[in-house]
Design a protein around this motif. Sequence first.
Motif, PDB file in Angstrom:
ATOM      1  N   LYS A  95      38.744 100.644 -16.107  1.00 10.35           N
ATOM      2  CA  LYS A  95      39.185  99.550 -17.710  1.00 10.35           C
ATOM      3  C   LYS A  95      40.591 100.226 -18.238  1.00 10.35           C
ATOM      4  O   LYS A  95      41.119 100.077 -19.312  1.00 10.35           O
ATOM      5  N   LEU A  98      46.191 101.072 -16.059  1.00 15.44           N
ATOM      6  CA  LEU A  98      46.186 100.071 -15.184  1.00 15.44           C
ATOM      7  C   LEU A  98      47.212  99.711 -13.733  1.00 15.44           C
ATOM      8  O   LEU A  98      46.901  99.757 -13.006  1.00 15.44           O
ATOM      9  N   TYR A 101      45.168 102.376 -11.924  1.00 15.71           N
ATOM     10  CA  TYR A 101      44.530 101.744 -10.666  1.00 15.71           C
ATOM     11  C   TYR A 101      44.729 101.448  -9.928  1.00 15.71           C
ATOM     12  O   TYR A 101      44.579 101.046  -8.746  1.00 15.71           O
ATOM     13  N   ARG A 102      45.897 100.552 -10.593  1.00 13.78           N
ATOM     14  CA  ARG A 102      46.561  99.587  -9.441  1.00 13.78           C
ATOM     15  C   ARG A 102      47.582 100.110  -7.778  1.00 13.78           C
ATOM     16  O   ARG A 102      47.241 100.191  -6.948  1.00 13.78           O
TER      17      ARG A 102
END
Length: 353
Positions: A95, A98, A101-102
Amino acid sequence: MKPKKKKKRQFRQAFARTLQHLAPKRNGKTAFSGRLDSIAILAQEKLGDCVLLTPLIRILRKTRPDLNIHIIAFSRISASFFETDPDVTAVHYAKKRLGTYRKNVLSMTFDVLFNTKDHPSAHFLLQSVLIRARYKVGHANKFHEGLFDHLLTIDYSAHMALKNCALLDLLEIAYNAEECRPSLAPQPLSADIHNFLGQLDEKLLTGINISAGEPNRTWPETKWNALLKRFPDRHFIVLAGQNELEVKKNIECSSPNVITSPATRNLYEVLRIVEKLDLLVTPDTSLVHIASATKTPVIGLYREAPQDISRFGPFRIKSELAISSTGEVAGIDVNTVVSAIEKTADSSFGKQP
């Protein structure tokens, strides 16, 4: 069911149906085969859930030393918990950040993905679809159908420690129920905790955990004080989270049979105190699972919620449960807890070796 809670549940179910319609179909009955070099485990948000996931991680690391174990976290609590675990290869917070995270998760392809939730969750199902994995595993639920290569069919009311370890059966990794006992990776102790542990002798020590996390799981300070007065010859230690330190101090000052203890910084410091106890009295919190880790007998204060008890209750330890008839832990009478403690006078209730 309250309107707000009902609306959230309806949204999750509608979201799951949408994913079932849009995502590529997986049949839910495919046997695992091929290499196991990497696994992405979707970790639940609460601290107790994290503790109950540790057996799976320990067994995976023990049996597959070179396995890359990636934890997908959905709360800061769970991310922080696993970031200190040496058995975990990497922790990714789904969360936040991002872009990172991607790059670190969504651009990878894992051998296995495991969604640990046994009920529909929008965030968990979305990541179950977005994360690329050769083989995806979830728990059997009509809202999970079509989204996973295999759905585990262990009974819904089974303890979550066993439900997490059910993945091992699918991967053909041998284990036994005792290995599903929670454990915590060691962390450095503060000087205060180190000194405190060294001062504890072989007295009969009973711990009381006054923190509950949710209002309906809290037992009032007045009842804790009344309980301590009923056992003037016992020695007690008060455990508390950061938000209850003032209450902890009040109880320690007002009860001569309480040993004053320093505040703990993390769950591992709590574990080191709990392993010194002969008995722990606690509401339904992560400390129940810490007691399971240390084989410390527990008196658990619970609401009347049979599935919560069967799924998240004491695991492989001696225990007595005091269950409220009001739906609130505060409704448990002091005499009920006194009776439960008195049962521990029987030596057969003692700490397991």
